[in-house]
Design a protein around this motif. Structure first.
Motif, PDB file in Angstrom:
ATOM      1  N   PHE A  59       0.830  -1.202   0.000  1.00  0.00           N
ATOM      2  CA  PHE A  59       0.000   0.000   0.000  1.00  0.00           C
ATOM      3  C   PHE A  59       0.867   1.255   0.000  1.00  0.00           C
ATOM      4  O   PHE A  59       0.545   2.246  -0.656  1.00  0.00           O
ATOM      5  N   TRP A  60       1.970   1.213   0.722  1.00  0.00           N
ATOM      6  CA  TRP A  60       2.873   2.362   0.831  1.00  0.00           C
ATOM      7  C   TRP A  60       3.449   2.718  -0.535  1.00  0.00           C
ATOM      8  O   TRP A  60       3.492   3.883  -0.915  1.00  0.00           O
ATOM      9  N   GLN A  61       3.877   1.722  -1.304  1.00  0.00           N
ATOM     10  CA  GLN A  61       4.453   1.972  -2.614  1.00  0.00           C
ATOM     11  C   GLN A  61       3.410   2.475  -3.603  1.00  0.00           C
ATOM     12  O   GLN A  61       3.699   3.303  -4.453  1.00  0.00           O
ATOM     13  N   LEU A  62       2.176   1.983  -3.502  1.00  0.00           N
ATOM     14  CA  LEU A  62       1.132   2.353  -4.449  1.00  0.00           C
ATOM     15  C   LEU A  62       0.537   3.726  -4.187  1.00  0.00           C
ATOM     16  O   LEU A  62       0.230   4.468  -5.110  1.00  0.00           O
ATOM     17  N   SER A  63       0.353   4.081  -2.918  1.00  0.00           N
ATOM     18  CA  SER A  63      -0.353   5.312  -2.590  1.00  0.00           C
ATOM     19  C   SER A  63       0.560   6.468  -2.193  1.00  0.00           C
ATOM     20  O   SER A  63       0.165   7.619  -2.299  1.00  0.00           O
ATOM     21  N   GLY A  64       1.756   6.170  -1.707  1.00  0.00           N
ATOM     22  CA  GLY A  64       2.635   7.219  -1.207  1.00  0.00           C
ATOM     23  C   GLY A  64       2.384   7.560   0.251  1.00  0.00           C
ATOM     24  O   GLY A  64       3.101   8.351   0.844  1.00  0.00           O
ATOM     25  N   ILE A  65       1.351   6.942   0.825  1.00  0.00           N
ATOM     26  CA  ILE A  65       1.006   7.149   2.233  1.00  0.00           C
ATOM     27  C   ILE A  65       1.431   5.909   3.003  1.00  0.00           C
ATOM     28  O   ILE A  65       1.149   4.785   2.587  1.00  0.00           O
ATOM     29  N   SER A  66       2.099   6.111   4.124  1.00  0.00           N
ATOM     30  CA  SER A  66       2.567   4.957   4.888  1.00  0.00           C
ATOM     31  C   SER A  66       1.389   4.148   5.429  1.00  0.00           C
ATOM     32  O   SER A  66       0.432   4.697   5.959  1.00  0.00           O
ATOM     33  N   CYS A  67       1.464   2.830   5.250  1.00  0.00           N
ATOM     34  CA  CYS A  67       0.405   1.935   5.710  1.00  0.00           C
ATOM     35  C   CYS A  67       0.525   1.717   7.219  1.00  0.00           C
ATOM     36  O   CYS A  67       1.448   2.219   7.855  1.00  0.00           O
ATOM     37  N   LEU A 115       2.128  14.721  -1.611  1.00  0.00           N
ATOM     38  CA  LEU A 115       1.060  14.715  -0.611  1.00  0.00           C
ATOM     39  C   LEU A 115       1.335  15.666   0.545  1.00  0.00           C
ATOM     40  O   LEU A 115       0.650  15.603   1.556  1.00  0.00           O
ATOM     41  N   THR A 116       2.291  16.546   0.394  1.00  0.00           N
ATOM     42  CA  THR A 116       2.650  17.473   1.472  1.00  0.00           C
ATOM     43  C   THR A 116       1.937  18.808   1.299  1.00  0.00           C
ATOM     44  O   THR A 116       1.446  19.144   0.216  1.00  0.00           O
ATOM     45  N   MET A 117       1.887  19.577   2.378  1.00  0.00           N
ATOM     46  CA  MET A 117       1.290  20.918   2.313  1.00  0.00           C
ATOM     47  C   MET A 117       2.100  21.830   1.400  1.00  0.00           C
ATOM     48  O   MET A 117       1.550  22.718   0.753  1.00  0.00           O
ATOM     49  N   GLU A 118       3.400  21.620   1.325  1.00  0.00           N
ATOM     50  CA  GLU A 118       4.244  22.435   0.439  1.00  0.00           C
ATOM     51  C   GLU A 118       3.828  22.246  -1.020  1.00  0.00           C
ATOM     52  O   GLU A 118       3.698  23.219  -1.769  1.00  0.00           O
TER      53      GLU A 118
END
Length: 84
Positions: free
Chosen positions: A33-41, A63-66
């Motif tokens: 999931f981490w590799q696919l979404s960029g969000i840590s599972c 996916l950052t505020m910056e």
């Protein structure tokens, strides 16, 4: 469980029905999931917590505020009418 590496970045997360392997340095988890979404599972979050690291530092840069602020930094001028 920590795997014993010197950098303290490889973990085995015990769960049901299988165990997952997390590598914080490479940002990999066998759950994928981490590799696919960029969000840590949840497995990566468990390893990050054990290592004392913040999970928001391990998400994809898009996916950052910056990145959000850079996207909406430009001003769009309104047009005079709907016909234009």
């Amino acid at each position: 469980m920590w795997s014993g590496d010197i950098k303290y970045e490889k973990f085995e997360i015990h769960g049901w029905p299988t165990n997952m392997v997390v590598d914080l340095e490479k940002r990999l988890c066998t759950y994928s999931f981490w590799q696919l979404s960029g969000i840590s599972c949840v497995h990566a979050c468990a390893a990050l917590t054990r290592a004392g690291k913040r999970s928001d530092k391990f998400c994809h840069k898009w996916l950052t505020m910056e990145a959000y602020n850079d996207t909406y930094a430009f001003y769009i001028n309104p047009i005079l009418s709907q016909a234009l």
